[in-house]
Design an enzyme around this catalytic site. Structure first.
Site, PDB file in Angstrom:
ATOM      1  N   ASP A  11      -0.265  -5.136  10.778  1.00  0.00           N
ATOM      2  CA  ASP A  11      -0.365  -4.335   9.559  1.00  0.00           C
ATOM      3  C   ASP A  11      -0.317  -5.290   8.376  1.00  0.00           C
ATOM      4  OD1 ASP A  11      -0.227  -1.986   7.867  1.00  0.00           O
ATOM      5  OD2 ASP A  11       1.901  -2.416   7.578  1.00  0.00           O
ATOM      6  N   SER A  12      -0.636  -4.777   7.200  1.00  0.00           N
ATOM      7  CA  SER A  12      -0.531  -5.584   5.991  1.00  0.00           C
ATOM      8  C   SER A  12       0.933  -5.924   5.685  1.00  0.00           C
ATOM      9  CB  SER A  12      -1.117  -4.810   4.814  1.00  0.00           C
ATOM     10  OG  SER A  12      -0.463  -3.561   4.691  1.00  0.00           O
ATOM     11  N   CYS A  75      -2.763  -0.658  10.411  1.00  0.00           N
ATOM     12  CA  CYS A  75      -3.037  -0.471   8.984  1.00  0.00           C
ATOM     13  C   CYS A  75      -4.359   0.283   8.787  1.00  0.00           C
ATOM     14  CB  CYS A  75      -3.131  -1.860   8.356  1.00  0.00           C
ATOM     15  SG  CYS A  75      -3.507  -1.874   6.612  1.00  0.00           S
ATOM     16  N   GLU A 156       7.835   2.514  -0.225  1.00  0.00           N
ATOM     17  CA  GLU A 156       8.446   1.229   0.125  1.00  0.00           C
ATOM     18  C   GLU A 156       9.718   0.971  -0.677  1.00  0.00           C
ATOM     19  OE1 GLU A 156       6.148  -2.818   0.597  1.00  0.00           O
ATOM     20  OE2 GLU A 156       5.373  -1.104   1.695  1.00  0.00           O
ATOM     21  N   CYS A 188      -2.754   6.430   5.594  1.00  0.00           N
ATOM     22  CA  CYS A 188      -1.991   5.225   5.233  1.00  0.00           C
ATOM     23  C   CYS A 188      -0.722   5.175   6.073  1.00  0.00           C
ATOM     24  CB  CYS A 188      -1.643   5.267   3.747  1.00  0.00           C
ATOM     25  SG  CYS A 188      -0.563   3.931   3.206  1.00  0.00           S
ATOM     26  N   HIS A 190       2.214   4.455   5.408  1.00  0.00           N
ATOM     27  CA  HIS A 190       3.471   4.889   4.788  1.00  0.00           C
ATOM     28  C   HIS A 190       3.633   6.415   4.721  1.00  0.00           C
ATOM     29  CE1 HIS A 190       3.070   0.770   3.521  1.00  0.00           C
ATOM     30  NE2 HIS A 190       4.105   0.794   2.707  1.00  0.00           N
TER      31      HIS A 190
HETATM   32  N1  DGL Z   1      -0.810  -0.555   5.394  1.00  0.00           N
HETATM   33  C1  DGL Z   1      -1.674  -0.077   4.332  1.00  0.00           C
HETATM   34  C2  DGL Z   1      -2.530   1.086   4.868  1.00  0.00           C
HETATM   35  O1  DGL Z   1      -2.200   1.732   5.853  1.00  0.00           O
HETATM   36  C3  DGL Z   1      -0.884   0.360   3.107  1.00  0.00           C
HETATM   37  C4  DGL Z   1      -0.233  -0.762   2.356  1.00  0.00           C
HETATM   38  C5  DGL Z   1      -1.201  -1.795   1.780  1.00  0.00           C
HETATM   39  O2  DGL Z   1      -1.968  -1.472   0.844  1.00  0.00           O
HETATM   40  O3  DGL Z   1      -1.195  -2.908   2.262  1.00  0.00           O
HETATM   41  O4  DGL Z   1      -3.562   1.361   4.313  1.00  0.00           O
END
Ligand code: DGL
Length: 271
Positions: A11-12, A75, A156, A188, A190
């Site tokens: 993931d990012s 992600c 977050e 997303c 989150h």
């Molecule tokens: N993990 C990213 C997503 O699911 C969200 C956070 C980011 O922008 O890195 O799109």
């Protein structure tokens, strides 16, 4: 690579722990190696080219250094920007699973859904990938999308189920794009944390779909088909981040449900 090899998840950052948690719950015998690219997050504002570059390097690392048996792109933004690229680049070596296609299947299979909305990062929305994949499969489906870039940093920072999140969520959901929908895709990592607040806005009359358990089911099915399911756990999970701070470690509990230990693994500086 064999059934005892770990599942690689990236993931990012640490939001993808929502997906890792669902995978670990669905398959307690599996070992996970998680890689959060905290050095480059957020991906949501980055170009497709940068995300592809990071995603390829991470996948290479998980494959070559950790001997992972499959890669899960937890992600949404990386799935939108880099999935097809990774699938083609690694097609002879390892299954690559993204978080978008299982959601597409779910929406297509639900005949009650005539008009579907999505909220996600700017890069995911700009990619147009959900619309393309959904309407290619079901031309009658009406589709509407809204970038909601404030939501990921808000969550977050610990703002969910409170006054601040309520105001921000409600003002996004009140936008014309998100009216008269039968379902809303949470595009997303989150957003599972605000699923209940979103359902409450729509008074539970809109199906709110997030990827966590749907993706976990898909991963299990693919591993079973490949004869790669593990029947007994042989190692502990590893949770890597490309940039470590105490704040990242504290926030793991928000996404994983319990605090986990992060290890610094900067594959770029190590070179
Ligand atoms: N993990 C990213 C997503 O699911 C969200 C956070 C980011 O922008 O890195 O799109």
């Amino acid at each position: 690579m064999n059934p005892q090899s770990p599942i690689g998840i990236f993931d990012s950052g640490i939001g993808g722990l929502t997906v890792a948690h669902a995978i670990s719950k669905a398959m307690p015998n599996e070992t996970l190696v998680y890689f959060g690219d905290t050095a480059h997050m957020p991906y949501g504002d980055k170009s497709k080219e940068s995300i592809r570059y990071y995603a390829e390097q991470i996948t290479n690392y998980l494959l070559k250094n950790e001997n992972c048996k499959c890669i899960v792109i937890a992600c949404n933004t990386a799935s939108a920007a880099a999935y097809e690229y990774l699938r083609d680049a690694f097609k002879n070596s390892i299954p690559v699973i993204n978080v978008i296609d299982p959601i597409i299947e779910e929406v297509i299979a639900d005949d009650q859904i005539k008009r579907v909305g999505i909220i996600a990062t700017k890069t995911t929305i700009a990619s147009g990938i959900y619309q393309e994949k959904l309407t290619r499969r079901k031309a009658s489906l009406e589709f509407t999308a809204l970038a909601t870039p404030l939501l990921a940093p808000m969550i977050e920072e610990g703002f969910y189920n409170d006054k601040i999140s309520h105001e921000i969520i409600y003002s996004y959901l009140a936008q014309p794009e998100l009216q008269n929908i039968d379902a809303l895709i949470l595009g997303c990592t989150h957003y599972p944390l605000i699923k209940e607040e979103i359902s409450a806005y729509y008074q539970n009359k809109v199906r709110v779909i997030d990827s966590t358990s749907i993706v976990a089911k898909k991963v299990k099915m693919i591993l079973a088909n490949e004869g790669l399911l593990n029947d007994h756990r042989t190692a502990n999970d590893k949770y890597y981040v490309s940039d470590y701070t105490d704040s990242f470690e504290k926030t793991t509990a928000v996404f994983f449900g319990s605090k986990i230990h992060l290890e610094l693994k900067n594959i770029w500086l190590a070179k």
